[in-house]
Design a protein around this motif. Sequence first.
Motif, PDB file in Angstrom:
ATOM      1  N   VAL A   2       0.865  -1.172   0.000  1.00 52.15           N
ATOM      2  CA  VAL A   2       0.000   0.000   0.000  1.00 52.15           C
ATOM      3  C   VAL A   2       0.901   1.220   0.000  1.00 52.15           C
ATOM      4  O   VAL A   2       1.760   1.359   0.889  1.00 52.15           O
ATOM      5  CB  VAL A   2      -0.925   0.016   1.237  1.00 52.15           C
ATOM      6  CG1 VAL A   2      -1.797   1.262   1.254  1.00 52.15           C
ATOM      7  CG2 VAL A   2      -1.781  -1.248   1.286  1.00 52.15           C
ATOM      8  N   GLY A   3       0.731   2.102  -0.991  1.00 54.10           N
ATOM      9  CA  GLY A   3       1.639   3.227  -1.043  1.00 54.10           C
ATOM     10  C   GLY A   3       1.170   4.401  -1.860  1.00 54.10           C
ATOM     11  O   GLY A   3       0.112   4.392  -2.481  1.00 54.10           O
ATOM     12  N   ILE A   4       2.011   5.412  -1.836  1.00 57.48           N
ATOM     13  CA  ILE A   4       1.763   6.684  -2.509  1.00 57.48           C
ATOM     14  C   ILE A   4       2.463   6.662  -3.864  1.00 57.48           C
ATOM     15  O   ILE A   4       3.657   6.382  -3.945  1.00 57.48           O
ATOM     16  CB  ILE A   4       2.270   7.851  -1.642  1.00 57.48           C
ATOM     17  CG1 ILE A   4       1.512   7.871  -0.311  1.00 57.48           C
ATOM     18  CG2 ILE A   4       2.138   9.172  -2.378  1.00 57.48           C
ATOM     19  CD1 ILE A   4       2.056   8.847   0.708  1.00 57.48           C
ATOM     20  N   SER A   5       1.710   6.974  -4.910  1.00 52.22           N
ATOM     21  CA  SER A   5       2.260   6.954  -6.260  1.00 52.22           C
ATOM     22  C   SER A   5       2.590   8.343  -6.793  1.00 52.22           C
ATOM     23  O   SER A   5       3.076   8.472  -7.907  1.00 52.22           O
ATOM     24  CB  SER A   5       1.286   6.253  -7.212  1.00 52.22           C
ATOM     25  OG  SER A   5       0.039   6.920  -7.222  1.00 52.22           O
ATOM     26  N   SER A   6       2.339   9.380  -5.989  1.00 49.08           N
ATOM     27  CA  SER A   6       2.508  10.749  -6.478  1.00 49.08           C
ATOM     28  C   SER A   6       3.759  11.442  -5.942  1.00 49.08           C
ATOM     29  O   SER A   6       3.855  12.658  -5.979  1.00 49.08           O
ATOM     30  CB  SER A   6       1.274  11.587  -6.139  1.00 49.08           C
ATOM     31  OG  SER A   6       1.014  11.548  -4.744  1.00 49.08           O
ATOM     32  N   GLY A   7       4.725  10.674  -5.452  1.00 49.65           N
ATOM     33  CA  GLY A   7       6.003  11.252  -5.068  1.00 49.65           C
ATOM     34  C   GLY A   7       6.194  11.573  -3.601  1.00 49.65           C
ATOM     35  O   GLY A   7       7.305  11.858  -3.185  1.00 49.65           O
ATOM     36  N   SER A   8       5.163  11.553  -2.792  1.00 51.03           N
ATOM     37  CA  SER A   8       5.292  11.832  -1.360  1.00 51.03           C
ATOM     38  C   SER A   8       5.737  10.584  -0.607  1.00 51.03           C
ATOM     39  O   SER A   8       5.827   9.502  -1.181  1.00 51.03           O
ATOM     40  CB  SER A   8       3.950  12.304  -0.791  1.00 51.03           C
ATOM     41  OG  SER A   8       3.551  13.517  -1.368  1.00 51.03           O
ATOM     42  N   THR A   9       5.981  10.738   0.656  1.00 49.05           N
ATOM     43  CA  THR A   9       6.302   9.597   1.509  1.00 49.05           C
ATOM     44  C   THR A   9       5.256   9.489   2.614  1.00 49.05           C
ATOM     45  O   THR A   9       4.569  10.449   2.929  1.00 49.05           O
ATOM     46  CB  THR A   9       7.718   9.720   2.121  1.00 49.05           C
ATOM     47  OG1 THR A   9       7.809  10.946   2.839  1.00 49.05           O
ATOM     48  CG2 THR A   9       8.779   9.667   1.041  1.00 49.05           C
ATOM     49  N   GLN A  10       5.150   8.297   3.190  1.00 48.82           N
ATOM     50  CA  GLN A  10       4.143   8.059   4.216  1.00 48.82           C
ATOM     51  C   GLN A  10       4.798   7.650   5.529  1.00 48.82           C
ATOM     52  O   GLN A  10       5.919   7.177   5.557  1.00 48.82           O
ATOM     53  CB  GLN A  10       3.161   6.988   3.765  1.00 48.82           C
ATOM     54  CG  GLN A  10       3.784   5.606   3.612  1.00 48.82           C
ATOM     55  CD  GLN A  10       2.849   4.630   2.956  1.00 48.82           C
ATOM     56  OE1 GLN A  10       2.062   4.993   2.095  1.00 48.82           O
ATOM     57  NE2 GLN A  10       2.937   3.379   3.347  1.00 48.82           N
TER      58      GLN A  10
END
Length: 181
Positions: free
Chosen positions: A91-99
């Motif tokens: 599960v992750g972010i595809s728009s360049g941010s980090t979680q």
Amino acid sequence: GQSGNAFNLINTSGSDLYIDGFSQGPASGNNSAVVDMEVFCSYGDYTLGTPTWTSVATASGVQLTAGATTGYVQIPGGVTIPAGGTYGFWVGISSGSTQQYTNGTGTPGSTPWVSDANLTITEGHGGTYPTGLNFSPRNWNGTIHYGNISLSSYSFSWSNGDTTEDISNLSAGTYSVIATD
């Protein structure tokens, strides 16, 4: 940086378990952000060999909120984990941010991170988009939306007094039902 987390979901419910979606925790540093997200599934334990990842959900404009798990991504049609089965998810972010994540202390893919009577979420990996496994052990911060596919979320009240979803072996006549969610 870490764009996403991989982890195993182990179905301990005794029945097939329907995974409807995931709510992601905050962005990195416990910050709020609007991001694009993607969910991948490995239809088996992702730590056994090289995982084959399949994209099962994408969402744009997902609101991540500091201190909360608000970033909901629904899986169209869901994923059903068979009774006793183990499926890997990323599960992750595809728009360049980090979680945000939590550092782990156990073995990715097998050490329980959290569990209830139906589901165990294992410690896992963190990594870059897509499906990176660069860092371990890392634990995903979020909520899994799931249910038992053999249970209906509706209740039924038939004019003949029956409360099942379907009725059969009826005499000729008119019957009505009230379905409540």
